[in-house]
Design a protein around this motif. Structure first.
Motif, PDB file in Angstrom:
ATOM      1  N   MET A   1       0.832  -1.191   0.000  1.00 53.10           N
ATOM      2  CA  MET A   1       0.000   0.000   0.000  1.00 53.10           C
ATOM      3  C   MET A   1       0.878   1.257   0.000  1.00 53.10           C
ATOM      4  SD  MET A   1      -3.047   1.081   2.600  1.00 53.10           S
ATOM      5  CE  MET A   1      -2.120   1.719   3.959  1.00 53.10           C
ATOM      6  N   LEU A   2       1.913   1.284   0.853  1.00 52.34           N
ATOM      7  CA  LEU A   2       2.786   2.455   0.898  1.00 52.34           C
ATOM      8  C   LEU A   2       3.509   2.662  -0.429  1.00 52.34           C
ATOM      9  CD1 LEU A   2       4.496   2.244   4.410  1.00 52.34           C
ATOM     10  CD2 LEU A   2       2.873   3.949   3.620  1.00 52.34           C
ATOM     11  N   THR A   3       3.872   1.561  -1.071  1.00 47.00           N
ATOM     12  CA  THR A   3       4.591   1.647  -2.337  1.00 47.00           C
ATOM     13  C   THR A   3       3.805   2.462  -3.349  1.00 47.00           C
ATOM     14  OG1 THR A   3       5.562  -0.510  -1.924  1.00 47.00           O
ATOM     15  CG2 THR A   3       5.650   0.293  -4.173  1.00 47.00           C
ATOM     16  N   LYS A   4       2.521   2.180  -3.466  1.00 48.19           N
ATOM     17  CA  LYS A   4       1.691   2.885  -4.441  1.00 48.19           C
ATOM     18  C   LYS A   4       1.374   4.298  -3.982  1.00 48.19           C
ATOM     19  CE  LYS A   4      -0.377  -1.255  -6.345  1.00 48.19           C
ATOM     20  NZ  LYS A   4      -1.575  -2.029  -6.550  1.00 48.19           N
ATOM     21  N   LYS A   5       1.027   4.448  -2.690  1.00 54.51           N
ATOM     22  CA  LYS A   5       0.632   5.750  -2.184  1.00 54.51           C
ATOM     23  C   LYS A   5       1.773   6.762  -2.214  1.00 54.51           C
ATOM     24  CE  LYS A   5      -3.099   6.400   0.974  1.00 54.51           C
ATOM     25  NZ  LYS A   5      -3.588   6.405   2.327  1.00 54.51           N
ATOM     26  N   LEU A   6       2.969   6.304  -1.858  1.00 56.03           N
ATOM     27  CA  LEU A   6       4.094   7.220  -1.733  1.00 56.03           C
ATOM     28  C   LEU A   6       5.063   7.162  -2.907  1.00 56.03           C
ATOM     29  CD1 LEU A   6       4.915   6.643   2.034  1.00 56.03           C
ATOM     30  CD2 LEU A   6       3.545   8.467   1.025  1.00 56.03           C
ATOM     31  N   ASN A   7       4.769   6.308  -3.871  1.00 49.31           N
ATOM     32  CA  ASN A   7       5.637   6.172  -5.036  1.00 49.31           C
ATOM     33  C   ASN A   7       7.077   5.871  -4.613  1.00 49.31           C
ATOM     34  OD1 ASN A   7       6.158   6.062  -7.771  1.00 49.31           O
ATOM     35  ND2 ASN A   7       6.577   8.246  -7.923  1.00 49.31           N
ATOM     36  N   LEU A   8       7.244   4.832  -3.804  1.00 48.46           N
ATOM     37  CA  LEU A   8       8.551   4.469  -3.266  1.00 48.46           C
ATOM     38  C   LEU A   8       9.462   3.870  -4.327  1.00 48.46           C
ATOM     39  CD1 LEU A   8       7.494   2.765   0.092  1.00 48.46           C
ATOM     40  CD2 LEU A   8       8.095   5.147  -0.300  1.00 48.46           C
ATOM     41  N   THR A   9      10.749   4.115  -4.154  1.00 50.97           N
ATOM     42  CA  THR A   9      11.746   3.497  -5.019  1.00 50.97           C
ATOM     43  C   THR A   9      11.934   2.049  -4.562  1.00 50.97           C
ATOM     44  OG1 THR A   9      13.608   4.028  -3.582  1.00 50.97           O
ATOM     45  CG2 THR A   9      12.964   5.707  -5.221  1.00 50.97           C
ATOM     46  N   PRO A  10      12.510   1.198  -5.407  1.00 56.13           N
ATOM     47  CA  PRO A  10      12.766  -0.188  -4.980  1.00 56.13           C
ATOM     48  C   PRO A  10      13.629  -0.264  -3.717  1.00 56.13           C
ATOM     49  CG  PRO A  10      12.996  -0.009  -7.352  1.00 56.13           C
ATOM     50  CD  PRO A  10      12.823   1.396  -6.827  1.00 56.13           C
ATOM     51  N   ASP A  11      14.602   0.648  -3.589  1.00 59.71           N
ATOM     52  CA  ASP A  11      15.453   0.676  -2.397  1.00 59.71           C
ATOM     53  C   ASP A  11      14.631   1.008  -1.154  1.00 59.71           C
ATOM     54  OD1 ASP A  11      17.946   0.570  -1.008  1.00 59.71           O
ATOM     55  OD2 ASP A  11      18.000   2.774  -1.003  1.00 59.71           O
ATOM     56  N   GLN A  12      13.738   1.976  -1.274  1.00 53.67           N
ATOM     57  CA  GLN A  12      12.884   2.343  -0.150  1.00 53.67           C
ATOM     58  C   GLN A  12      11.963   1.190   0.223  1.00 53.67           C
ATOM     59  OE1 GLN A  12      11.289   5.923  -1.961  1.00 53.67           O
ATOM     60  NE2 GLN A  12      12.076   7.133  -0.253  1.00 53.67           N
ATOM     61  N   VAL A  13      11.423   0.506  -0.768  1.00 56.81           N
ATOM     62  CA  VAL A  13      10.532  -0.628  -0.510  1.00 56.81           C
ATOM     63  C   VAL A  13      11.277  -1.681   0.305  1.00 56.81           C
ATOM     64  CG1 VAL A  13       9.263  -2.536  -1.571  1.00 56.81           C
ATOM     65  CG2 VAL A  13       9.101  -0.243  -2.542  1.00 56.81           C
ATOM     66  N   THR A  14      12.505  -1.979  -0.089  1.00 59.34           N
ATOM     67  CA  THR A  14      13.308  -2.974   0.623  1.00 59.34           C
ATOM     68  C   THR A  14      13.552  -2.546   2.067  1.00 59.34           C
ATOM     69  OG1 THR A  14      14.407  -3.598  -1.436  1.00 59.34           O
ATOM     70  CG2 THR A  14      15.515  -4.194   0.611  1.00 59.34           C
ATOM     71  N   GLN A  15      13.919  -1.288   2.256  1.00 54.66           N
ATOM     72  CA  GLN A  15      14.204  -0.791   3.599  1.00 54.66           C
ATOM     73  C   GLN A  15      12.950  -0.774   4.470  1.00 54.66           C
ATOM     74  OE1 GLN A  15      16.594   2.824   3.756  1.00 54.66           O
ATOM     75  NE2 GLN A  15      17.481   2.294   1.778  1.00 54.66           N
ATOM     76  N   VAL A  16      11.846  -0.312   3.920  1.00 58.95           N
ATOM     77  CA  VAL A  16      10.594  -0.245   4.688  1.00 58.95           C
ATOM     78  C   VAL A  16      10.116  -1.649   5.035  1.00 58.95           C
ATOM     79  CG1 VAL A  16       8.142   0.395   4.565  1.00 58.95           C
ATOM     80  CG2 VAL A  16       9.897   2.013   3.826  1.00 58.95           C
ATOM     81  N   ALA A  18      11.978  -4.289   5.506  1.00 56.64           N
ATOM     82  CA  ALA A  18      12.846  -4.786   6.573  1.00 56.64           C
ATOM     83  C   ALA A  18      12.432  -4.218   7.929  1.00 56.64           C
ATOM     84  CB  ALA A  18      14.299  -4.447   6.274  1.00 56.64           C
ATOM     85  N   ILE A  19      12.113  -2.932   7.948  1.00 57.88           N
ATOM     86  CA  ILE A  19      11.653  -2.289   9.190  1.00 57.88           C
ATOM     87  C   ILE A  19      10.347  -2.927   9.641  1.00 57.88           C
ATOM     88  CG2 ILE A  19      10.762  -0.139  10.190  1.00 57.88           C
ATOM     89  CD1 ILE A  19      12.768   1.321   8.253  1.00 57.88           C
ATOM     90  N   ASP A  20       9.435  -3.132   8.711  1.00 55.37           N
ATOM     91  CA  ASP A  20       8.136  -3.722   9.020  1.00 55.37           C
ATOM     92  C   ASP A  20       8.296  -5.155   9.539  1.00 55.37           C
ATOM     93  OD1 ASP A  20       5.271  -3.600   9.119  1.00 55.37           O
ATOM     94  OD2 ASP A  20       5.238  -4.875   7.324  1.00 55.37           O
ATOM     95  N   ASP A  21       9.119  -5.945   8.883  1.00 56.22           N
ATOM     96  CA  ASP A  21       9.342  -7.332   9.316  1.00 56.22           C
ATOM     97  C   ASP A  21       9.936  -7.385  10.719  1.00 56.22           C
ATOM     98  OD1 ASP A  21       8.357  -8.224   6.897  1.00 56.22           O
ATOM     99  OD2 ASP A  21      10.341  -8.656   6.041  1.00 56.22           O
ATOM    100  N   ASP A  22      10.908  -6.522  10.978  1.00 58.32           N
ATOM    101  CA  ASP A  22      11.536  -6.475  12.295  1.00 58.32           C
ATOM    102  C   ASP A  22      10.517  -6.072  13.361  1.00 58.32           C
ATOM    103  OD1 ASP A  22      13.822  -6.514  14.116  1.00 58.32           O
ATOM    104  OD2 ASP A  22      13.619  -4.326  14.139  1.00 58.32           O
ATOM    105  N   THR A  23       9.691  -5.096  13.051  1.00 56.93           N
ATOM    106  CA  THR A  23       8.672  -4.637  13.996  1.00 56.93           C
ATOM    107  C   THR A  23       7.665  -5.745  14.286  1.00 56.93           C
ATOM    108  OG1 THR A  23       8.926  -2.367  13.209  1.00 56.93           O
ATOM    109  CG2 THR A  23       6.909  -2.873  14.423  1.00 56.93           C
ATOM    110  N   MET A  24       7.283  -6.476  13.246  1.00 57.52           N
ATOM    111  CA  MET A  24       6.329  -7.578  13.433  1.00 57.52           C
ATOM    112  C   MET A  24       6.909  -8.660  14.342  1.00 57.52           C
ATOM    113  SD  MET A  24       3.619  -6.682  11.932  1.00 57.52           S
ATOM    114  CE  MET A  24       2.550  -7.836  11.137  1.00 57.52           C
ATOM    115  N   GLN A  25       8.190  -8.966  14.172  1.00 56.67           N
ATOM    116  CA  GLN A  25       8.832  -9.974  15.021  1.00 56.67           C
ATOM    117  C   GLN A  25       8.878  -9.512  16.474  1.00 56.67           C
ATOM    118  OE1 GLN A  25      12.672 -10.645  13.244  1.00 56.67           O
ATOM    119  NE2 GLN A  25      11.885 -12.190  11.818  1.00 56.67           N
ATOM    120  N   GLN A  26       9.220  -8.252  16.673  1.00 56.42           N
ATOM    121  CA  GLN A  26       9.268  -7.708  18.031  1.00 56.42           C
ATOM    122  C   GLN A  26       7.879  -7.684  18.662  1.00 56.42           C
ATOM    123  OE1 GLN A  26      11.609  -4.087  18.651  1.00 56.42           O
ATOM    124  NE2 GLN A  26      12.615  -4.480  16.685  1.00 56.42           N
TER     125      GLN A  26
END
Length: 82
Positions: A1-16, A18-26
């Motif tokens: 959803m963020l990818t489309k809404k914010l027009n993220l670059t592939p690098d940003q998608v990867t970083q976001v 990773a942050i999301d996955d880490d947050t979900m694990q925590q």
């Protein structure tokens, strides 16, 4: 959803992601920890959410700054060379 809404670059998608996955694990670790009181779990989850938002904003801000630098560096100078 963020990818489309914010027009993220592939690098940003990867970083976001990773942050999301880490947050979900925590968050799962907090939910599964029976030694933490319900009120404390809520507070920890709120802290996790805020930290994730801050990290994502940093990724987006960093990318915007890099794009601005690139754009300004490529812009022609105001005075033509003599």
């Amino acid at each position: 959803m963020l990818t489309k809404k914010l027009n993220l670059t592939p690098d940003q998608v990867t970083q976001v992601k990773a942050i999301d996955d880490d947050t979900m694990q925590q968050a799962k670790a907090v939910r599964d920890d029976a030694s933490i009181a319900k009120v404390d779990k809520r507070a920890k989850m709120m802290d996790l959410h805020k930290a994730a938002q801050d990290k994502i904003r940093a990724v987006l801000t960093d990318m915007q700054a890099k794009m601005k630098e690139r754009k300004e560096g490529a812009a022609p100078s105001a005075a033509p060379p003599q």
